[in-house]
Write an enzyme that holds these catalytic residues in place. Structure first.
Site, PDB file in Angstrom:
ATOM      1  NE  ARG A  53      39.793  46.566  24.363  1.00  0.00           N
ATOM      2  CZ  ARG A  53      40.019  46.805  23.206  1.00  0.00           C
ATOM      3  NH1 ARG A  53      39.296  47.408  23.032  1.00  0.00           N
ATOM      4  NH2 ARG A  53      40.494  45.716  22.316  1.00  0.00           N
ATOM      5  CB  ALA A  55      48.791  48.457  22.845  1.00  0.00           C
ATOM      6  NE  ARG A  90      45.083  46.263  31.834  1.00  0.00           N
ATOM      7  CZ  ARG A  90      44.637  45.706  29.949  1.00  0.00           C
ATOM      8  NH1 ARG A  90      43.744  46.403  29.457  1.00  0.00           N
ATOM      9  NH2 ARG A  90      44.193  44.273  29.569  1.00  0.00           N
ATOM     10  CD  GLN A 202      38.891  41.297  25.358  1.00  0.00           C
ATOM     11  OE1 GLN A 202      38.376  40.578  25.163  1.00  0.00           O
ATOM     12  NE2 GLN A 202      39.444  41.548  26.102  1.00  0.00           N
ATOM     13  CG  ASP A 243      48.325  44.006  24.608  1.00  0.00           C
ATOM     14  OD1 ASP A 243      48.254  43.226  23.842  1.00  0.00           O
ATOM     15  OD2 ASP A 243      47.459  45.445  24.585  1.00  0.00           O
ATOM     16  CG  ASN A 253      47.274  40.258  19.939  1.00  0.00           C
ATOM     17  OD1 ASN A 253      47.433  41.785  20.303  1.00  0.00           O
ATOM     18  ND2 ASN A 253      46.816  39.869  19.151  1.00  0.00           N
ATOM     19  CE  LYS A 254      43.200  40.698  25.851  1.00  0.00           C
ATOM     20  NZ  LYS A 254      43.708  41.500  26.306  1.00  0.00           N
TER      21      LYS A 254
END
Lengths: 366, 366
Positions: A53, A55, A90, A202, A243, A253-254
């Site tokens: 995982r 990007a 994804r 993460q 990402d 982003n996350k």
């Protein structure tokens, strides 16, 4: 990336000269295990199930996925099918599509018999380029770290980061972590507040793991805690990854990144986003057009961890029968971003800022 | 509170007429278990170890803790010692000190032989008063829910809440949940986004549990997700509780509340805080003076859940050896709060707003 004192990357070609080795990141931090990818299906599964995982690493894995596909069948049809299959794994990280376009471009005009070798060469280049981009992000980011270091005298510079935009999310160095690693190596005292990053943890599982192996002082915190720490002056700057970055400087982003950017803005804490060129989507003039992946509810309602005897188990943590929602990314508007740290330098999060660093893209943006 | 169709409170005097029964909330949502408190030590432990939590319920438990102390020794010295012991259990919720002061006031001028009965009577009053305050919070909050309901036509009103400011945090009804329960009973369609609320997961474990037992539609989300949902128009209003409200309307509440308030402000989503009078600290003119509890790192690095066979186990979830920080509350400045919902009505989050509802407090504030 340093693991147990040894330098390694997150993806490499195996000793057989063709299979692709990755670290199975779903098993970290409990078990370190590498696993081979031997087909495009393996590569697609590794991305979709998040064995890899981040990007840039998704991009690198997709590139090698094309190599594996062409080994079996180097036809145009299979190139297209493999590209389509990998691109569907994804939706949010644009590096995926970028890498697939690069791979197609590298092989489509070659005779079939030359395609496999050319694909492996281009995939290796993509990975080398990413590692070099991330190294340069650190070189530029180091200047920011040194500035803060001067102000803090001998106190450590406190960096808050969200999710894992570390070595494990890239080929090497990481994006958000590269300035931290460069500062640590340059003798600038640094301490990292590591957002746990629910629901997949993460931060607690991967960022803390790699910072620990590098010997960088850090503290895991709940995602809820960053605002409070900023209110109390305990965060000097935030650095996160992305990402997908729109041409106007908005960043996906996350999930949760937006909340930290709001808190940074409210407390005059600089908020930087670190990214290689491959993360910029020049076709989008607004981050709110970026597709946001919705993932499974079980990532929220279950948790995997180690029992005292070392066994790794998954437990249900939520009220039985309660449904859960799981959007995986959010969009932080450019107005909340102090600067973008790229391999070419640092710019404002705006169309103008990005075009100053990437003038060849003038006209490409939407 | 409805559990399995039966109405119950969170604290009550046992069948023996003196011991105090509570629900052990550390076991929820995995196991429903009540446990008796038979001494002031039991009460102090129940608060400190969070068998009971939530500002109003902490107050009620402390009140009964004084009863249990006085049963053994009704002297002034023991009254003071018990009050000191209970007050030291947790630092942030002001209801604790408020309830202890109320209890002391109720018994200190009585002869020793009358103190125990008077203490039980006052503790029961404190609990009844809290239940009634929470009911009235719902009556007033229902008006807000109805307004949103009108605008949404037949669509449910989407409420986001953080932590558990539900029945389980109070004696009955809850603070933040009372408007939701009243709306649900009044036929206003409502859906609740339940913040998981790391690190102790009070949202996923307790709020989802009680909403489920009441039949209120809800969805658990990671704490990171609320900002994204607000950006996408999926939240109509936020309602949270508070552990201590300063006289200027600043509110201390579970860590992460501030981040949601920032997101609500950034997206023009109304952000309400629901509280009974006992949560207001008239001696503080600024929320940033409220002491913030720092709890154990293991709450961040470990997680308790159910295995598939029903066994409840605790697992390590973080990178081995990584330290963790755990501030338990943060302060949301009044400027981010749309209104305070109290038992007396709804007011602005300001000194003036609070004094309009509590005019008898003029002069008490700092």
């Amino acid at each position: 990336m340093k693991l147990d004192g040894k330098h390694m990357r997150t993806i490499w070609v195996g000793e057989d000269g063709w299979s692709v080795e990755i670290i199975d990141q779903t098993k970290l931090p409990h078990v370190f295990e590498t696993t081979p990818l031997r087909s495009v299906d393996d590569a697609a599964r590794a991305i979709r199930d998040m064995l890899v995982r981040g990007a840039p690493l998704i991009g690198g894995t997709a590139a090698y996925g094309i190599c594996l596909a062409l080994r079996g069948d180097p036809s145009d049809e299979n190139l297209e099918a493999a590209s389509r299959q990998l691109n569907a794994t994804r939706p949010t990280a644009v590096n995926l599509k970028w890498a697939l376009d690069e791979m197609t471009h590298a092989v489509r005009n070659l005779p079939r018999e030359d395609r496999v070798a050319a694909a492996y060469a281009r995939a290796a280049e993509i990975c080398d380029d990413d590692a070099e981009c991330c190294r340069m992000i650190g070189v530029h980011g180091l200047e920011i770290m040194k500035e803060h270091g001067k102000r803090k005298m001998d106190e450590p510079v406190n960096v808050l980061t969200h999710c894992n935009a570390g070595s494990l999310a890239t080929i090497d160095w990481g994006t958000a972590t590269s300035p931290v690693y460069h500062a640590h190596e340059a003798g600038v005292p640094v301490h990292v507040w590591v957002d746990e990053t629910r629901p997949r943890n993460q931060g607690a599982a991967l960022t803390a793991y790699e910072l620990g192996h590098h010997g960088v002082p850090h503290t895991i915190i709940a995602d809820n805690a960053g605002g409070h720490l900023m209110q109390r002056g305990q965060v000097d700057l935030c650095i996160v990854g992305t990402d997908r970055t729109a041409a106007n400087g908005d960043v996906a982003n996350k999930i949760g990144t937006y909340l930290k950017a709001l808190a940074a803005h409210d407390n005059d804490v600089p908020f930087y986003v670190a990214l290689p060129h491959s993360t910029i989507d020049w076709s989008l003039d607004d981050g709110f057009e970026i597709p946001i992946e919705e993932r499974g509810a079980e990532e929220v309602t279950q948790m995997t961890g180690r029992l005292a005897d070392g066994a790794v188990v998954t437990v249900d943590i939520a009220a039985p029968g309660s449904p859960a929602g799981n959007p995986a990314f959010d969009v932080t508007p450019a107005r909340l971003v102090s600067g973008l740290i790229t391999e070419r330098g640092i710019c404002r999060a705006s169309a103008e800022g990005l075009l100053e660093l990437y003038p060849e893209r003038a006209g490409d943006e939407a």
